[in-house]
Design a protein around this motif. Structure first.
Motif, PDB file in Angstrom:
ATOM      1  N   GLN A  27      25.010 -40.098  18.688  1.00 52.72           N
ATOM      2  CA  GLN A  27      24.757 -39.477  19.982  1.00 52.72           C
ATOM      3  C   GLN A  27      25.852 -39.957  20.934  1.00 52.72           C
ATOM      4  OE1 GLN A  27      22.439 -37.250  20.766  1.00 52.72           O
ATOM      5  NE2 GLN A  27      21.694 -37.262  18.665  1.00 52.72           N
ATOM      6  N   LEU A  28      26.465 -39.036  21.652  1.00 59.86           N
ATOM      7  CA  LEU A  28      27.595 -39.399  22.502  1.00 59.86           C
ATOM      8  C   LEU A  28      27.276 -39.278  23.985  1.00 59.86           C
ATOM      9  CD1 LEU A  28      30.510 -37.791  20.485  1.00 59.86           C
ATOM     10  CD2 LEU A  28      29.775 -40.180  20.530  1.00 59.86           C
ATOM     11  N   GLY A  29      26.037 -39.415  24.365  1.00 58.37           N
ATOM     12  CA  GLY A  29      25.671 -39.362  25.769  1.00 58.37           C
ATOM     13  C   GLY A  29      26.090 -40.627  26.500  1.00 58.37           C
ATOM     14  N   LYS A  49      35.108 -31.262  23.415  1.00 58.23           N
ATOM     15  CA  LYS A  49      34.761 -30.922  22.040  1.00 58.23           C
ATOM     16  C   LYS A  49      34.160 -32.132  21.329  1.00 58.23           C
ATOM     17  CE  LYS A  49      36.504 -28.783  17.898  1.00 58.23           C
ATOM     18  NZ  LYS A  49      37.582 -28.157  17.200  1.00 58.23           N
ATOM     19  N   ASP A  50      33.133 -31.874  20.534  1.00 55.07           N
ATOM     20  CA  ASP A  50      32.517 -32.902  19.698  1.00 55.07           C
ATOM     21  C   ASP A  50      32.901 -32.652  18.245  1.00 55.07           C
ATOM     22  OD1 ASP A  50      31.145 -34.163  21.775  1.00 55.07           O
ATOM     23  OD2 ASP A  50      29.393 -32.889  21.546  1.00 55.07           O
ATOM     24  N   PHE A  51      32.986 -33.720  17.483  1.00 55.29           N
ATOM     25  CA  PHE A  51      33.266 -33.620  16.059  1.00 55.29           C
ATOM     26  C   PHE A  51      32.140 -34.299  15.293  1.00 55.29           C
ATOM     27  CE2 PHE A  51      37.385 -33.481  18.074  1.00 55.29           C
ATOM     28  CZ  PHE A  51      38.036 -32.472  17.389  1.00 55.29           C
ATOM     29  N   ARG A  52      31.788 -33.737  14.163  1.00 54.87           N
ATOM     30  CA  ARG A  52      30.855 -34.422  13.281  1.00 54.87           C
ATOM     31  C   ARG A  52      31.628 -35.539  12.575  1.00 54.87           C
ATOM     32  NH1 ARG A  52      27.299 -29.387  11.055  1.00 54.87           N
ATOM     33  NH2 ARG A  52      26.006 -29.287  12.918  1.00 54.87           N
ATOM     34  N   CYS A  53      30.889 -36.511  12.087  1.00 56.16           N
ATOM     35  CA  CYS A  53      31.528 -37.692  11.515  1.00 56.16           C
ATOM     36  C   CYS A  53      32.413 -37.380  10.310  1.00 56.16           C
ATOM     37  CB  CYS A  53      30.485 -38.745  11.164  1.00 56.16           C
ATOM     38  SG  CYS A  53      29.339 -38.248   9.853  1.00 56.16           S
ATOM     39  N   VAL A 112      44.749 -32.732  26.108  1.00 57.07           N
ATOM     40  CA  VAL A 112      43.712 -33.631  26.627  1.00 57.07           C
ATOM     41  C   VAL A 112      42.533 -32.793  27.084  1.00 57.07           C
ATOM     42  CG1 VAL A 112      43.192 -35.422  28.316  1.00 57.07           C
ATOM     43  CG2 VAL A 112      45.498 -35.227  27.370  1.00 57.07           C
ATOM     44  N   ARG A 113      41.443 -32.848  26.369  1.00 56.84           N
ATOM     45  CA  ARG A 113      40.224 -32.138  26.739  1.00 56.84           C
ATOM     46  C   ARG A 113      39.053 -32.886  26.183  1.00 56.84           C
ATOM     47  NH1 ARG A 113      42.628 -30.495  30.247  1.00 56.84           N
ATOM     48  NH2 ARG A 113      43.650 -28.547  30.412  1.00 56.84           N
TER      49      ARG A 113
END
Length: 113
Positions: A27-29, A49-53, A112-113
């Motif tokens: 969780q990246l909160g 953007k999120d990446f799965r592991c 950079v985003r």
């Protein structure tokens, strides 16, 4: 002899990388914590953007707000996600946030985003 077979448990957020090697999505909160005498603000400014592991390898580094000018060349070479820990004591906190937001929102780049 008894017929014992290994049990293969799959936990939420668990992903296979290769046979027998798994990773877990985190969780990246935003959260905060204390490490010794220091307060840590985890995920204070997050990427879009999120990446799965199992989707990428994240380059992880650290520095202060004066390091930010190295970020664009680093991203050009790495071509993947970067996690940056920023040391921002006292009055450096506001300078650090402003510098991060400048590179994230005001520079004319897509890195950079």
């Amino acid at each position: 002899p008894s017929d014992h077979r290994p049990v293969n448990l799959v936990l939420a957020g668990q992903r296979d990388i290769s046979p027998g090697v798994r990773c877990f999505d985190k969780q990246l909160g935003f959260r905060q914590g204390q490490r010794g005498n220091f307060w840590v603000l985890y995920n204070y400014i997050r990427a879009d953007k999120d990446f799965r592991c199992n989707e990428s390898i994240t380059y992880t580094t650290h520095g202060d707000f004066t390091f930010m000018d190295n970020l664009e060349p680093l991203l050009r070479r790495w071509q993947g996600p970067v996690s940056l820990s920023v040391y921002a004591p006292g009055t450096d906190f506001e300078k650090s946030v402003k510098t991060i937001m400048y590179y994230r929102d005001c520079r004319n780049n897509t890195l950079v985003r």
